[in-house]
Design a protein around this motif. Structure first.
Motif, short mmCIF file in Angstrom:
data_model
loop_
_atom_site.label_atom_id
_atom_site.label_comp_id
_atom_site.label_asym_id
_atom_site.label_seq_id
_atom_site.Cartn_x
_atom_site.Cartn_y
_atom_site.Cartn_z
N GLN A 1 -24.13 -66.21 48.43
CA GLN A 1 -24.70 -66.56 49.77
C GLN A 1 -25.25 -65.70 50.85
OE1 GLN A 1 -25.66 -69.13 51.60
NE2 GLN A 1 -25.87 -68.59 53.37
N GLN B 1 -18.36 -65.83 46.11
CA GLN B 1 -17.45 -66.40 46.07
C GLN B 1 -17.42 -66.33 44.94
OE1 GLN B 1 -16.66 -70.53 47.27
NE2 GLN B 1 -15.06 -70.10 47.24
N LEU C 1 -25.04 -61.15 55.08
CA LEU C 1 -24.07 -61.18 54.19
C LEU C 1 -24.72 -59.75 53.13
CD1 LEU C 1 -22.22 -64.89 53.61
CD2 LEU C 1 -21.70 -62.66 55.26
N ASP D 1 -18.81 -56.81 61.56
CA ASP D 1 -19.68 -57.47 59.75
C ASP D 1 -20.99 -56.28 59.33
OD1 ASP D 1 -18.13 -59.09 60.18
OD2 ASP D 1 -19.19 -60.76 60.96
N ALA E 1 -18.02 -59.54 51.35
CA ALA E 1 -18.68 -60.91 51.94
C ALA E 1 -19.63 -61.93 51.22
CB ALA E 1 -18.93 -60.58 53.04
N ALA E 2 -20.25 -61.80 50.49
CA ALA E 2 -21.65 -63.02 50.18
C ALA E 2 -20.96 -63.90 49.04
CB ALA E 2 -22.50 -61.77 49.92
N GLU F 1 -13.78 -66.58 58.89
CA GLU F 1 -14.65 -67.16 60.19
C GLU F 1 -13.09 -67.88 60.57
OE1 GLU F 1 -17.42 -70.00 60.65
OE2 GLU F 1 -15.89 -71.08 61.92
N HIS G 1 -15.27 -70.10 50.26
CA HIS G 1 -16.13 -69.01 50.89
C HIS G 1 -15.58 -67.53 51.33
CE1 HIS G 1 -19.73 -66.25 51.80
NE2 HIS G 1 -20.41 -66.62 50.04
N SER H 1 -16.59 -65.78 54.13
CA SER H 1 -16.95 -65.79 55.18
C SER H 1 -16.87 -67.33 56.00
CB SER H 1 -18.44 -66.17 55.46
OG SER H 1 -18.95 -67.06 54.54
N SER I 1 -22.87 -56.89 50.70
CA SER I 1 -22.07 -56.27 50.48
C SER I 1 -22.23 -56.98 48.63
CB SER I 1 -21.13 -57.68 50.88
OG SER I 1 -21.33 -58.67 50.53
#
Ligand code: BES
Ligand code: ZN
Length: 623
Positions: A160, A142, A165, A114, A139-140, A612, A606, A608, A168
């Motif tokens: 986000q 959506q 993030l 990450d 990753a940031a 997770e 999203h 991230s 990205s």
């Protein structure tokens, strides 16, 4: 930005090791040279070369789900510096040039999870570099299909950034201590509107070729890069007051604006306590329910989950919270993510002060008591007690233990002295990064002043560096919530659910009731509660999620359809994380169910959150 302003911004952001002399007292000058100010989550080497300003020129492509274009970076370099290191995560770099188009050599190092990859650029004599690039599966970002929006007709994109993030989709130095001013030009399909966390320069957009519109923005105050944020969609605007307003999809507007009526008053209350709001306008954007947080304090433009809208303004503490970050977080910023309690703990405390200022002490006491309760439960259930420390990675206690710490300080010093200290603190460190050690040094210099008895009483280091809660923590139980505790006790002693006065309860009272129930209940008790209050059908996401935690803990089959629908329609981590974690604790029954629900819902989360939960699931399935 005028060259003069730009020069000032550069001076303010030049060096993370010496706060500008004009703003800092000599006593705090050395703090940011301590080892804990080194951000291990960036590849940047800001003591050698740092980004002071970013100009973005990007096209959003909803077909390929990528952004592409240029990031032009102004660089401040130490004498003799030859290169600058940027953060890049899954970015395709096309070229890097100087301001005149001369090619600069660059190299992308190996990615480290990450953290992304270091992008090292040979500067030669360049102090402005232009990176041409495109994002990957950022990753940031959506990208929501129309079905996941309120209007169901047009797609939606949002970013986000916190914590790490933004690298990205923006190749810059993505560290909270490296403040940058910025501008952006964002090209979007011409039936969509772009909004960003800066000053909106083109409210209706400008022509940008066939079928396209461009929107321009700027941020003239040096800002931590995690606060740069973008949203694109069918977004309308309605003013709430002179300097406040709400952006959201047209079909959400009436409900959103009604819930947010007090926003202007909140800004005034915050200014009365902590000094001028420094960012110009304060607007909010209400997003689709996939948004992974309750709120995100993007500068100028707080991003909010729509789940805070319950029709009774019960959850505007969330707005107070994100607004409070305009001081604690956006103005004085955690230097590294190990200092996150300086953002979230301070903000939780300030949030409560704003709730008191707007709605009175009783309401504020209720919310403070809920936080205290949560803290006690976090301590009681922690497998590893070391997570209950303030300094260190974010575990959630940075909010509630931080708030309890500051409230204890308020009572130790008295409100008048404490308020004037805090106001001074935000001024002294305005537009600067702050470390845990730096805050303690400032507090000692300003208020403790070498008084050994006071020092012994306050236990500052224990609060910040030790697990648990030091003796002498201030807490005032809320009488309104004690009544809820009584109703719960009567129910648990065998009383019927119909005797629980829940119909008249606020969201906060319901949270207290449900969170305080033992995790194991009988099916008869669950049936009785659900029958009396239709909890499985609640459209209040706070009540629904607290109820669903009990559904999961008790394998309560009649609640599973509600659980499935909830996990498929809400992406807010605070609500859905405990549900997945609860399922994953139950190996035979819960883990396969979690897998089913997750696979059904993951494209609605999203990136991230999806990543997770995939990690959590794999770990549970493998064990
Ligand atoms: N800044 C946080 C959100 C955040 C935290 C994003 C850590 C990424 C990493 C925001 O201000 C926040 O705290 N949101 C809370 C709401 C609040 C009322 C406790 C949330 O999302 O639930
Ligand atoms: Zn916060």
């Amino acid at each position: 930005m005028s060259p003069m302003l730009r020069g000032l911004a550069a001076a303010l952001t030049l060096c993370c090791c010496a706060p500008s002399a004009a703003l800092a007292t000599p006593a705090v000058a050395p703090i940011l040279t301590t080892a804990d100010a080194v951000d291990g989550q960036t590849w940047a080497q800001p003591r050698i070369a740092r980004v002071t300003h970013v100009d973005l020129d990007l096209v959003t492509d909803f077909d390929t789900k990528t952004v592409s274009g240029t990031a032009a970076l102004d660089v401040r370099a130490a004498p003799g510096a030859t290169e600058i290191v940027l953060d890049a995560w899954d970015l395709t770099i096309v070229s890097v040039t100087d301001a005149d188009g001369g090619k600069l050599s660059w190299a992308l190092g190996a990615a480290d999870g990450d953290k992304g990859a270091p992008l090292t650029v040979q500067l030669n004599s360049a102090r402005r570099i232009i990176v041409t690039y495109r994002s990957g599966a950022a990753a940031a970002l959506q990208w929501l299909p129309p079905e996941l929006t309120a209007g169901k007709a047009k797609p939606f994109l949002y970013s986000q950034g916190q914590a790490t993030l933004n690298r990205s989709w923006i190749p810059t130095q993505d560290s909270p201590g490296i403040r940058q001013t910025w501008t952006a030009r964002i090209v979007v399909p011409d039936d969509l509107t772009a909004v960003m966390s800066g000053e909106m320069l083109t409210p209706t957009g400008e022509a940008a070729g066939p079928g396209k519109r461009a929107f321009r923005f700027r941020m003239q105050h040096p800002t931590a890069p995690y606060l740069i944020a973008l949203a694109v969609g069918d977004i309308a605007f309605r003013p709430l007051g002179e300097r406040t307003g709400v952006y959201t999809e047209p079909s959400m507007m009436d409900r959103a604006a009604a819930e947010l009526v007090d926003t202007g008053k909140m800004v005034e209350a915050a200014e009365a306590l902590y000094g001028p709001y420094r960012w110009g306008r304060y607007d909010v954007l209400v997003l689709p329910p996939a948004f992974p947080y309750g709120g995100m304090e993007n500068t100028n433009l707080t991003f909010l989950t729509p789940t805070f809208i319950t029709g009774d303004r019960a959850n505007v503490g969330l707005v107070a919270h994100e607004l409070a970050h305009s001081w604690s977080g956006n103005l004085v910023t955690n230097a590294t993510w190990n200092d996150i309690w300086l953002n979230e703990g301070f903000t939780s405390y300030v949030e409560n002060r704003l709730m008191e200022a707007l709605y009175g002490p009783e309401r504020a006491e209720i919310e403070a008591d809920l936080g205290w309760d949560q803290l006690q439960r976090a301590i009681a259930s922690a497998e590893d007690p070391s997570v209950i420390t303030l300094h260190g990675a974010g575990t959630g206690v940075e909010y509630i233990k931080g708030e309890a710490f500051l409230r204890t300080l308020e009572h130790a010093f008295g409100r008048a002295r404490w308020d004037s200290y805090l106001r001074g603190y935000f001024d002294r460190f305005a537009f600067q990064p702050q470390t845990t050690a730096g805050f303690l040094a400032d507090l000692r210099a300003q208020l403790v002043k070498g008084d050994a008895d006071l020092e012994a009483k306050l236990q500052l280091d224990a609060w910040v560096y030790q697990p648990g809660i030091p003796s002498g923590a201030y807490h005032k139980p809320s009488p309104a919530l004690l009544k809820v505790d009584e109703a719960r006790a009567a129910f648990l002693a065998g009383g019927p659910a119909s005797a629980v006065p829940g119909k008249a309860w606020t969201t906060q009272q319901w949270k207290r009731f449900l969170d305080g129930l033992p995790r194991k209940l009988t099916a008869a008790q669950l049936n009785d509660l659900d029958g009396a209050f239709a909890l499985s059908a609640s459209t209040n996401a706070y009540i629904r999620s607290a109820w669903l935690e009990l559904v999961v803990a008790n394998r309560y089959a009649p609640g599973l359809a509600s659980l499935e629908r909830f996990l498929g329609s809400v992406g807010r981590g605070l609500f859905i994380r405990p549900l997945y974690i609860g399922l994953l604790k139950d190996k035979d029954w819960g883990v396969p169910l979690a897998r089913t629900y997750f696979d059904q819902s993951k494209t609605t989360y999203h990136p991230s959150i999806a990543a997770e939960f995939e990690r959590r699931l794999k770990a549970a399935e493998g064990s």
